[in-house]
Design a protein around this motif. Structure first.
Motif, mmCIF file in Angstrom:
data_model
loop_
_atom_site.group_PDB
_atom_site.id
_atom_site.type_symbol
_atom_site.label_atom_id
_atom_site.label_comp_id
_atom_site.label_asym_id
_atom_site.label_seq_id
_atom_site.Cartn_x
_atom_site.Cartn_y
_atom_site.Cartn_z
ATOM 1 N N ASP A 1 37.157 26.976 -57.313
ATOM 2 C CA ASP A 1 37.240 27.004 -55.865
ATOM 3 C C ASP A 1 37.182 28.458 -55.421
ATOM 4 O O ASP A 1 37.794 29.317 -56.007
ATOM 5 C CB ASP A 1 38.564 26.373 -55.414
ATOM 6 C CG ASP A 1 38.708 26.356 -53.909
ATOM 7 O OD1 ASP A 1 37.676 26.304 -53.218
ATOM 8 O OD2 ASP A 1 39.846 26.384 -53.437
ATOM 9 N N CYS B 1 38.101 30.510 -52.213
ATOM 10 C CA CYS B 1 38.821 30.334 -50.963
ATOM 11 C C CYS B 1 37.867 30.541 -49.793
ATOM 12 O O CYS B 1 37.150 31.544 -49.736
ATOM 13 C CB CYS B 1 39.990 31.313 -50.888
ATOM 14 S SG CYS B 1 40.902 31.175 -49.333
ATOM 15 N N SER B 2 37.849 29.605 -48.879
ATOM 16 C CA SER B 2 36.931 29.683 -47.751
ATOM 17 C C SER B 2 37.325 30.783 -46.774
ATOM 18 O O SER B 2 36.570 31.129 -45.890
ATOM 19 C CB SER B 2 36.844 28.336 -47.033
ATOM 20 O OG SER B 2 38.106 27.948 -46.536
ATOM 21 N N ARG B 3 38.510 31.365 -46.937
ATOM 22 C CA ARG B 3 38.940 32.442 -46.042
ATOM 23 C C ARG B 3 38.659 33.820 -46.611
ATOM 24 O O ARG B 3 38.176 34.690 -45.924
ATOM 25 C CB ARG B 3 40.433 32.308 -45.732
ATOM 26 C CG ARG B 3 40.712 31.087 -44.866
ATOM 27 C CD ARG B 3 42.146 30.985 -44.518
ATOM 28 N NE ARG B 3 42.598 32.252 -43.954
ATOM 29 C CZ ARG B 3 43.737 32.426 -43.353
ATOM 30 N NH1 ARG B 3 44.560 31.427 -43.228
ATOM 31 N NH2 ARG B 3 44.090 33.597 -42.868
ATOM 32 N N HIS C 1 37.373 17.471 -49.666
ATOM 33 C CA HIS C 1 38.244 18.568 -49.251
ATOM 34 C C HIS C 1 37.449 19.876 -49.213
ATOM 35 O O HIS C 1 37.502 20.630 -48.230
ATOM 36 C CB HIS C 1 39.425 18.672 -50.221
ATOM 37 C CG HIS C 1 40.383 19.767 -49.919
ATOM 38 N ND1 HIS C 1 41.599 19.530 -49.330
ATOM 39 C CD2 HIS C 1 40.315 21.105 -50.126
ATOM 40 C CE1 HIS C 1 42.239 20.684 -49.179
ATOM 41 N NE2 HIS C 1 41.483 21.649 -49.661
ATOM 42 N N GLU C 2 36.702 20.143 -50.275
ATOM 43 C CA GLU C 2 35.903 21.366 -50.352
ATOM 44 C C GLU C 2 34.838 21.388 -49.258
ATOM 45 O O GLU C 2 34.611 22.417 -48.623
ATOM 46 C CB GLU C 2 35.251 21.498 -51.733
ATOM 47 C CG GLU C 2 36.239 21.740 -52.845
ATOM 48 C CD GLU C 2 37.040 23.015 -52.623
ATOM 49 O OE1 GLU C 2 36.424 24.093 -52.531
ATOM 50 O OE2 GLU C 2 38.277 22.926 -52.537
ATOM 51 N N ARG D 1 34.930 19.947 -46.369
ATOM 52 C CA ARG D 1 35.586 20.175 -45.085
ATOM 53 C C ARG D 1 36.019 21.638 -44.939
ATOM 54 O O ARG D 1 36.010 22.185 -43.842
ATOM 55 C CB ARG D 1 36.772 19.229 -44.936
ATOM 56 C CG ARG D 1 36.303 17.773 -44.756
ATOM 57 C CD ARG D 1 37.410 16.741 -44.874
ATOM 58 N NE ARG D 1 38.521 17.025 -43.996
ATOM 59 C CZ ARG D 1 39.793 16.813 -44.325
ATOM 60 N NH1 ARG D 1 40.106 16.306 -45.497
ATOM 61 N NH2 ARG D 1 40.750 17.083 -43.471
ATOM 62 N N GLU D 2 36.371 22.276 -46.042
ATOM 63 C CA GLU D 2 36.736 23.698 -45.991
ATOM 64 C C GLU D 2 35.532 24.584 -45.706
ATOM 65 O O GLU D 2 35.628 25.548 -44.957
ATOM 66 C CB GLU D 2 37.341 24.158 -47.327
ATOM 67 C CG GLU D 2 38.803 23.929 -47.447
ATOM 68 C CD GLU D 2 39.367 24.628 -48.667
ATOM 69 O OE1 GLU D 2 39.221 25.865 -48.779
ATOM 70 O OE2 GLU D 2 39.970 23.940 -49.509
ATOM 71 N N TRP D 3 34.426 24.274 -46.332
ATOM 72 C CA TRP D 3 33.266 25.166 -46.289
ATOM 73 C C TRP D 3 32.299 24.888 -45.154
ATOM 74 O O TRP D 3 31.502 25.757 -44.802
ATOM 75 C CB TRP D 3 32.540 25.118 -47.630
ATOM 76 C CG TRP D 3 33.303 25.894 -48.639
ATOM 77 C CD1 TRP D 3 34.201 25.403 -49.553
ATOM 78 C CD2 TRP D 3 33.300 27.306 -48.799
ATOM 79 N NE1 TRP D 3 34.738 26.436 -50.273
ATOM 80 C CE2 TRP D 3 34.200 27.616 -49.830
ATOM 81 C CE3 TRP D 3 32.614 28.349 -48.178
ATOM 82 C CZ2 TRP D 3 34.432 28.911 -50.253
ATOM 83 C CZ3 TRP D 3 32.854 29.642 -48.597
ATOM 84 C CH2 TRP D 3 33.753 29.916 -49.630
ATOM 85 N N SER E 1 35.441 26.981 -39.275
ATOM 86 C CA SER E 1 35.709 25.866 -40.187
ATOM 87 C C SER E 1 36.462 24.773 -39.413
ATOM 88 O O SER E 1 37.664 24.581 -39.574
ATOM 89 C CB SER E 1 36.535 26.378 -41.368
ATOM 90 O OG SER E 1 36.829 25.346 -42.259
ATOM 91 N N ASN F 1 38.440 21.977 -41.364
ATOM 92 C CA ASN F 1 39.232 22.487 -42.477
ATOM 93 C C ASN F 1 40.503 21.663 -42.684
ATOM 94 O O ASN F 1 41.280 21.463 -41.746
ATOM 95 C CB ASN F 1 39.603 23.952 -42.222
ATOM 96 C CG ASN F 1 40.096 24.627 -43.466
ATOM 97 O OD1 ASN F 1 41.016 24.161 -44.122
ATOM 98 N ND2 ASN F 1 39.488 25.754 -43.801
ATOM 99 N N HIS G 1 43.114 22.468 -44.058
ATOM 100 C CA HIS G 1 44.319 23.292 -44.030
ATOM 101 C C HIS G 1 44.740 23.679 -42.613
ATOM 102 O O HIS G 1 45.697 24.426 -42.447
ATOM 103 C CB HIS G 1 44.115 24.552 -44.879
ATOM 104 C CG HIS G 1 43.824 24.242 -46.312
ATOM 105 N ND1 HIS G 1 44.784 23.766 -47.187
ATOM 106 C CD2 HIS G 1 42.668 24.309 -47.015
ATOM 107 C CE1 HIS G 1 44.230 23.564 -48.366
ATOM 108 N NE2 HIS G 1 42.950 23.886 -48.291
#
Length: 131
Positions: free
Chosen positions: A45, A47-49, A86-87, A89-91, A98, A101, A103
């Protein structure tokens, strides 16, 4: 089904390189959990941030000795599906944000969801009749 039979089924499941299926017990109840390790940088993974790559573990899915083989295999498939969703939706980005996301703090979304202007609907959204 015995724990040994469950383990045999779980050992027969594979996915991407670096993705592992962990089997554990919590209060004598078996569970499965995904773990992506540092063994394969291509599957870590990021981190998308901040873009830093890091190993991670997914949520636990508890198993029952009353489950059949299809239910156990399906539980692992569901874990993988949830992790990939999940991934995604993050990316996913819209205008650089995002917006899906997983999170995001739900309390931060409350004011947006309460504003009538936040909802965009077609006139025929309920009937789906074409004009």
């Amino acid at each position: 089904m015995t724990h040994e039979e469950m383990a045999e089924i779980l050992e027969a499941i594979t996915y991407k390189p670096g993705w592992h299926i962990l089997v554990g017990f919590q209060h004598d109840q078996p569970y499965v959990q995904l773990h992506v390790t540092e063994e394969s940088d291509a599957t870590l993974d990021s981190c998308s941030r901040d873009g830093k790559r890091t190993p991670w573990r997914g949520s636990k899915r508890f198993l029952s000795t009353h489950m059949c083989r299809q239910e156990i295999v399906g539980a692992v498939f569901g874990l993988i599906q949830d992790a990939e969703s999940h991934e995604m939706r993050e990316w996913f980005r819209y205008r650089g944000a995002s917006i899906y996301n997983p999170h995001l703090d739900p309390d931060a979304l409350v004011p947006v969801a309460r504003r009538k202007s936040s909802f965009v609907l077609r006139e025929n959204a309920m009937t789906m009749e074409e004009a």
